[in-house]
Write an enzyme that holds these catalytic residues in place. Structure first.
Site, PDB file in Angstrom:
ATOM      1  N   ASP A  17     -89.884 -85.383 -30.276  1.00 39.69           N
ATOM      2  CA  ASP A  17     -90.922 -85.023 -31.240  1.00 39.69           C
ATOM      3  C   ASP A  17     -90.824 -83.511 -31.425  1.00 39.69           C
ATOM      4  OD1 ASP A  17     -93.218 -85.122 -32.898  1.00 39.69           O
ATOM      5  OD2 ASP A  17     -94.479 -84.570 -31.190  1.00 39.69           O
TER       6      ASP A  17
ATOM      7  N   GLU B  74     -87.908 -87.502 -34.855  1.00 36.38           N
ATOM      8  CA  GLU B  74     -88.824 -87.642 -35.982  1.00 36.38           C
ATOM      9  C   GLU B  74     -88.354 -86.772 -37.146  1.00 36.38           C
ATOM     10  OE1 GLU B  74     -93.332 -86.391 -36.343  1.00 36.38           O
ATOM     11  OE2 GLU B  74     -93.115 -88.087 -34.960  1.00 36.38           O
TER      12      GLU B  74
ATOM     13  N   ASP C 158     -97.497 -84.981 -27.245  1.00 34.54           N
ATOM     14  CA  ASP C 158     -96.143 -84.742 -27.760  1.00 34.54           C
ATOM     15  C   ASP C 158     -95.110 -85.621 -27.055  1.00 34.54           C
ATOM     16  OD1 ASP C 158     -96.655 -82.438 -29.669  1.00 34.54           O
ATOM     17  OD2 ASP C 158     -97.528 -81.654 -27.820  1.00 34.54           O
TER      18      ASP C 158
END
Length: 172
Positions: free
Chosen positions: A11, A70, A142
């Site tokens: 992430d 991502e 996260d």
């Protein structure tokens, strides 16, 4: 039994980058490790250097077969988008140098796959990650997002969907 595949979920962030490692190949994925690379106290190039070196170290330590990261979505603040793009760039560079294949998923794809709805909250993602990986406590935000990315990739593999088509934006 199928060979275990280690998936590194990332992430990306310009101040905090989450990472999560799972093993796939059994009946359900297994948790390996997760954490957050914190660089908020550093400036400019030092942040990028630390993110790059940390991701290289994680790859060396855990030897993942693939990275699930991502995709960037459009920000209202161009400065934030540029900083996030720079962080993603050094992460992708680390994977490329270490010859780790990269699969990219949108936040909506990840949330839809893990929670069942594309606009799930952070709390919902954390809850599902904790339950899917049978963790005793909820991972940091996260790290949970990174683990969700890894779980998303695992789910696509389990369903027999070609991840290359996913990364190229093919609709199913």
């Amino acid at each position: 039994m199928a060979q275990l595949k280690r998936i590194l979920g990332i992430d990306p962030g310009s101040r905090k980058t989450g990472f999560g490692i799972i093993e796939s190949g059994r009946f359900h994925p297994n948790y390996v490790s997760s954490g957050v690379i914190r660089v908020e106290k550093l400036t400019g190039a030092q942040r990028l250097k630390t993110i790059f070196e940390s991701v290289c170290q994680i790859i060396d330590q855990y030897q993942p077969h693939v990275m699930a990261i991502e995709k960037v979505f459009v920000y209202k603040n161009p400065s934030s988008a540029i900083k996030l793009g720079q962080a993603r760039g050094v992460i992708l560079c680390a994977a490329a140098i270490k010859e780790i294949p990269i699969m990219e998923y949108t936040p909506t794809q990840i949330k839809s796959t893990i929670v069942g709805q594309g606009h799930a909250t952070k709390d919902q993602v954390q809850f599902m990650v904790q339950n899917l990986l049978k963790l005793t406590e909820s991972p940091q935000e996260d790290a949970a997002d990174a683990l969700a990315g890894a779980l998303c990739h695992d789910r696509y593999l389990t369903l027999g969907i070609d991840p290359e088509k996913i990364s190229k934006g093919t609709k199913f």
